[in-house]
Design a protein around this motif. Structure first.
Motif, PDB file in Angstrom:
ATOM      1  N   TYR A  39       0.869  -1.168   0.000  1.00 52.74           N
ATOM      2  CA  TYR A  39       0.000   0.000   0.000  1.00 52.74           C
ATOM      3  C   TYR A  39       0.913   1.228   0.000  1.00 52.74           C
ATOM      4  O   TYR A  39       1.775   1.360   0.872  1.00 52.74           O
ATOM      5  CB  TYR A  39      -0.893   0.029   1.240  1.00 52.74           C
ATOM      6  CG  TYR A  39      -2.036  -0.968   1.250  1.00 52.74           C
ATOM      7  CD1 TYR A  39      -2.218  -1.880   0.221  1.00 52.74           C
ATOM      8  CD2 TYR A  39      -2.943  -0.982   2.307  1.00 52.74           C
ATOM      9  CE1 TYR A  39      -3.276  -2.787   0.239  1.00 52.74           C
ATOM     10  CE2 TYR A  39      -4.001  -1.887   2.335  1.00 52.74           C
ATOM     11  CZ  TYR A  39      -4.160  -2.785   1.299  1.00 52.74           C
ATOM     12  OH  TYR A  39      -5.200  -3.673   1.325  1.00 52.74           O
ATOM     13  N   SER A  40       0.705   2.119  -0.942  1.00 48.84           N
ATOM     14  CA  SER A  40       1.631   3.244  -1.096  1.00 48.84           C
ATOM     15  C   SER A  40       0.904   4.561  -1.347  1.00 48.84           C
ATOM     16  O   SER A  40       0.036   4.638  -2.213  1.00 48.84           O
ATOM     17  CB  SER A  40       2.589   2.983  -2.271  1.00 48.84           C
ATOM     18  OG  SER A  40       3.397   4.118  -2.535  1.00 48.84           O
ATOM     19  N   SER A  41       1.292   5.584  -0.589  1.00 45.34           N
ATOM     20  CA  SER A  41       0.812   6.928  -0.899  1.00 45.34           C
ATOM     21  C   SER A  41       1.780   7.651  -1.825  1.00 45.34           C
ATOM     22  O   SER A  41       1.523   8.774  -2.237  1.00 45.34           O
ATOM     23  CB  SER A  41       0.597   7.750   0.382  1.00 45.34           C
ATOM     24  OG  SER A  41       1.826   8.044   1.006  1.00 45.34           O
ATOM     25  N   THR A  66      -2.226   2.340  -4.681  1.00 41.32           N
ATOM     26  CA  THR A  66      -1.844   3.717  -4.371  1.00 41.32           C
ATOM     27  C   THR A  66      -3.070   4.532  -3.994  1.00 41.32           C
ATOM     28  O   THR A  66      -4.127   4.411  -4.603  1.00 41.32           O
ATOM     29  CB  THR A  66      -1.137   4.379  -5.574  1.00 41.32           C
ATOM     30  OG1 THR A  66      -1.995   4.352  -6.710  1.00 41.32           O
ATOM     31  CG2 THR A  66       0.155   3.656  -5.907  1.00 41.32           C
ATOM     32  N   ASP A  67      -2.904   5.356  -2.963  1.00 42.67           N
ATOM     33  CA  ASP A  67      -3.958   6.247  -2.500  1.00 42.67           C
ATOM     34  C   ASP A  67      -3.321   7.206  -1.501  1.00 42.67           C
ATOM     35  O   ASP A  67      -2.140   7.086  -1.165  1.00 42.67           O
ATOM     36  CB  ASP A  67      -5.088   5.456  -1.839  1.00 42.67           C
ATOM     37  CG  ASP A  67      -6.440   6.180  -1.920  1.00 42.67           C
ATOM     38  OD1 ASP A  67      -6.433   7.421  -2.045  1.00 42.67           O
ATOM     39  OD2 ASP A  67      -7.479   5.509  -1.845  1.00 42.67           O
ATOM     40  N   ASP A  68      -4.088   8.168  -1.005  1.00 41.41           N
ATOM     41  CA  ASP A  68      -3.597   9.048   0.043  1.00 41.41           C
ATOM     42  C   ASP A  68      -3.412   8.254   1.340  1.00 41.41           C
ATOM     43  O   ASP A  68      -4.014   7.185   1.536  1.00 41.41           O
ATOM     44  CB  ASP A  68      -4.560  10.202   0.272  1.00 41.41           C
ATOM     45  CG  ASP A  68      -4.589  11.174  -0.897  1.00 41.41           C
ATOM     46  OD1 ASP A  68      -3.604  11.208  -1.661  1.00 41.41           O
ATOM     47  OD2 ASP A  68      -5.598  11.894  -1.052  1.00 41.41           O
ATOM     48  N   ALA A  69      -2.610   8.795   2.233  1.00 47.89           N
ATOM     49  CA  ALA A  69      -2.283   8.082   3.467  1.00 47.89           C
ATOM     50  C   ALA A  69      -3.518   7.796   4.314  1.00 47.89           C
ATOM     51  O   ALA A  69      -3.660   6.688   4.853  1.00 47.89           O
ATOM     52  CB  ALA A  69      -1.268   8.888   4.277  1.00 47.89           C
ATOM     53  N   GLY A  70      -4.433   8.767   4.441  1.00 44.66           N
ATOM     54  CA  GLY A  70      -5.610   8.585   5.279  1.00 44.66           C
ATOM     55  C   GLY A  70      -6.461   7.401   4.871  1.00 44.66           C
ATOM     56  O   GLY A  70      -6.752   6.516   5.683  1.00 44.66           O
ATOM     57  N   THR A  90       4.705   5.535   2.702  1.00 45.55           N
ATOM     58  CA  THR A  90       4.013   6.814   2.726  1.00 45.55           C
ATOM     59  C   THR A  90       5.012   7.942   2.913  1.00 45.55           C
ATOM     60  O   THR A  90       6.204   7.708   3.140  1.00 45.55           O
ATOM     61  CB  THR A  90       2.924   6.840   3.821  1.00 45.55           C
ATOM     62  OG1 THR A  90       2.123   8.015   3.660  1.00 45.55           O
ATOM     63  CG2 THR A  90       3.522   6.825   5.212  1.00 45.55           C
ATOM     64  N   VAL A  91       4.531   9.156   2.771  1.00 47.82           N
ATOM     65  CA  VAL A  91       5.398  10.331   2.867  1.00 47.82           C
ATOM     66  C   VAL A  91       5.131  11.060   4.173  1.00 47.82           C
ATOM     67  O   VAL A  91       4.018  11.029   4.698  1.00 47.82           O
ATOM     68  CB  VAL A  91       5.200  11.287   1.673  1.00 47.82           C
ATOM     69  CG1 VAL A  91       5.593  10.593   0.379  1.00 47.82           C
ATOM     70  CG2 VAL A  91       3.755  11.771   1.582  1.00 47.82           C
ATOM     71  N   ALA A 268       8.877   3.552   4.937  1.00 49.92           N
ATOM     72  CA  ALA A 268       8.125   2.314   4.784  1.00 49.92           C
ATOM     73  C   ALA A 268       8.223   1.471   6.039  1.00 49.92           C
ATOM     74  O   ALA A 268       9.178   1.576   6.809  1.00 49.92           O
ATOM     75  CB  ALA A 268       8.659   1.531   3.583  1.00 49.92           C
ATOM     76  N   GLY A 269       7.206   0.640   6.218  1.00 40.60           N
ATOM     77  CA  GLY A 269       7.199  -0.308   7.319  1.00 40.60           C
ATOM     78  C   GLY A 269       6.487  -1.579   6.898  1.00 40.60           C
ATOM     79  O   GLY A 269       5.675  -1.578   5.958  1.00 40.60           O
ATOM     80  N   ILE A 270       6.796  -2.673   7.571  1.00 42.70           N
ATOM     81  CA  ILE A 270       6.152  -3.955   7.303  1.00 42.70           C
ATOM     82  C   ILE A 270       4.908  -4.064   8.177  1.00 42.70           C
ATOM     83  O   ILE A 270       4.932  -3.720   9.357  1.00 42.70           O
ATOM     84  CB  ILE A 270       7.129  -5.110   7.595  1.00 42.70           C
ATOM     85  CG1 ILE A 270       8.329  -5.017   6.657  1.00 42.70           C
ATOM     86  CG2 ILE A 270       6.438  -6.467   7.440  1.00 42.70           C
ATOM     87  CD1 ILE A 270       9.444  -5.983   6.993  1.00 42.70           C
ATOM     88  N   THR A 271       3.830  -4.522   7.606  1.00 42.24           N
ATOM     89  CA  THR A 271       2.569  -4.558   8.341  1.00 42.24           C
ATOM     90  C   THR A 271       2.516  -5.750   9.289  1.00 42.24           C
ATOM     91  O   THR A 271       3.118  -6.801   9.043  1.00 42.24           O
ATOM     92  CB  THR A 271       1.364  -4.645   7.380  1.00 42.24           C
ATOM     93  OG1 THR A 271       1.369  -5.931   6.745  1.00 42.24           O
ATOM     94  CG2 THR A 271       1.429  -3.553   6.330  1.00 42.24           C
ATOM     95  N   LYS A 272       1.760  -5.588  10.372  1.00 41.92           N
ATOM     96  CA  LYS A 272       1.552  -6.688  11.300  1.00 41.92           C
ATOM     97  C   LYS A 272       0.793  -7.829  10.636  1.00 41.92           C
ATOM     98  O   LYS A 272       0.961  -8.996  10.993  1.00 41.92           O
ATOM     99  CB  LYS A 272       0.786  -6.202  12.532  1.00 41.92           C
ATOM    100  CG  LYS A 272       1.635  -5.416  13.511  1.00 41.92           C
ATOM    101  CD  LYS A 272       0.875  -5.132  14.795  1.00 41.92           C
ATOM    102  CE  LYS A 272       1.774  -4.438  15.811  1.00 41.92           C
ATOM    103  NZ  LYS A 272       1.066  -4.155  17.087  1.00 41.92           N
ATOM    104  N   ALA A 273      -0.055  -7.500   9.673  1.00 36.69           N
ATOM    105  CA  ALA A 273      -0.876  -8.505   9.012  1.00 36.69           C
ATOM    106  C   ALA A 273      -0.134  -9.269   7.910  1.00 36.69           C
ATOM    107  O   ALA A 273      -0.670 -10.231   7.359  1.00 36.69           O
ATOM    108  CB  ALA A 273      -2.123  -7.846   8.418  1.00 36.69           C
ATOM    109  N   SER A 274       1.085  -8.863   7.593  1.00 36.94           N
ATOM    110  CA  SER A 274       1.808  -9.454   6.475  1.00 36.94           C
ATOM    111  C   SER A 274       1.946 -10.969   6.615  1.00 36.94           C
ATOM    112  O   SER A 274       2.305 -11.484   7.679  1.00 36.94           O
ATOM    113  CB  SER A 274       3.201  -8.838   6.352  1.00 36.94           C
ATOM    114  OG  SER A 274       3.975  -9.519   5.376  1.00 36.94           O
TER     115      SER A 274
END
Length: 348
Positions: A39-41, A66-70, A90-91, A268-274
């Motif tokens: 998932y990327s903003s 891709t989408d906004d962070a929110g 995200t930025v 960037a970070g790795i998700t807990k759900a990964s």
């Protein structure tokens, strides 16, 4: 802005069809390895070349949304442990801090990331890591302002800049993080005096984008402004004779005046759900390496986080600068207070 995400999550989830959130792309057909979902903003043209190279090198396919962070954060929270996302990109440190506080990122340990990403540009708990640096500093009209007239962010609040300053809206997270850095460096009272002085010195109402700030300086509406450097670099690439120069703020003397230029990150970070944490870590470590760092930064004319990597030739012309070493997590932690301060000062 990201401190308001929690209040907006319900509204977002009601109106957004989660299955259709953002722009989704199919994985590369040529690869036969596992597939990561990112998932990327950061917009497609700034990430697709990086992902394509990673897939060619490793065989690990990448599908990205891709989408906004929110909306992305809202989607991840709604999906919970069933989220397909393996990584969030995200930025702005404020957005990364918010993602960590919402509990969607996994703390990780990596000797490679610890070596490649300076401590100030990563989360203390290893939940996110910077992958590019964006410096936010002073730009000026080269035909109306001499560089020796400029010095610090604080100086732009002084009377000599009355009616000569342009700013981007306070609603943008970049300015919220900048004001958060003022709070760290100067304390609440002094920081608010600076922000109030900026508002008093505005030539026109704040603009919706950094590009508009630069264009206003070029058009003679104002003489100085504050922007992320990559906006100016991209405009100079198209128009080398643009009469707008860059000045590195807060370079002289001891702190706080000489604390250095405010910098922020995309990260960037790795998700807990990964379900593919090993492969996701491999991608994150790869993005911190010299080759990917050059590409990741130069695609948007940003600066690499890895000190072993030089920036693009275009932005090397500005020379080196001393950066504020405030931990990026502070920009996130103080963003709510920064928003309140900007509101009190009449900065909209």
């Amino acid at each position: 802005m990201m401190f308001r995400v929690a209040a907006r999550l319900v509204a977002i989830l009601v109106v957004v069809g989660l299955a259709a959130c953002g722009r989704s792309t199919p994985p590369a057909d040529s690869a036969s390895g596992p597939e990561l979902v990112v998932y990327s903003s950061r917009i497609e043209q700034l990430i697709k070349p990086i992902f394509d190279d990673f897939t060619k090198e490793t065989g690990i396919r990448i599908r990205y949304v891709t989408d906004d962070a929110g909306p992305l954060l809202a989607r991840m929270r709604a999906e919970g442990e069933n989220s397909p996302a393996d990584m969030l990109i995200t930025v702005d440190a404020g957005n990364l801090w918010q993602a960590a506080e919402l509990g969607v990122l996994e703390p990780i340990e990596s000797a490679i990331l610890a070596r490649n990403v300076p401590p100030a540009l990563r989360d203390e708990q290893g939940r996110w890591f910077g992958v590019s640096i964006r410096a936010r500093t002073i730009v000026y009209a080269t035909d109306r302002v001499k560089p020796d007239e400029l010095s610090t962010y604080e100086d732009l609040a002084n009377p000599e800049w009355s009616g000569r300053l342009c700013l981007r809206t306070a609603k943008k997270v970049y300015n919220q993080s900048l004001v958060a850095s003022l709070i760290v460096a100067l304390g609440q009272e002094k920081a608010e005096q600076v922000v109030t002085g900026w508002v008093d010195n505005l030539a026109v109402a704040p603009f919706a984008s950094d590009n508009k700030v630069i264009e206003a300086i070029e058009a003679g509406q104002c003489d100085v402004g504050l922007v992320n450097t990559y906006y100016l670099a991209r405009m100079l690439a198209d128009k080398p004779d643009l009469p707008v120069g860059l000045f590195w703020a807060n370079q002289q003397g001891e702190a706080p005046a000489g604390r250095g230029v405010h910098v922020n990150i995309s990260g960037a970070g790795i998700t807990k759900a990964s379900k593919h944490k090993v492969e996701a870590l491999r991608l994150l470590e790869w993005m911190s390496g010299p080759t990917a760092q050059y590409d990741f930064a130069s695609l948007n004319q940003e600066y690499p986080v890895n000190d072993a990597t030089a920036p693009s030739e275009l932005i090397q012309q500005w020379g080196s600068f001393n950066a504020d070493t405030m931990p990026m997590s502070e920009a996130g932690r103080l963003q709510g207070e920064a928003i309140k301060m900007m509101d009190r000062a009449g900065y909209r």
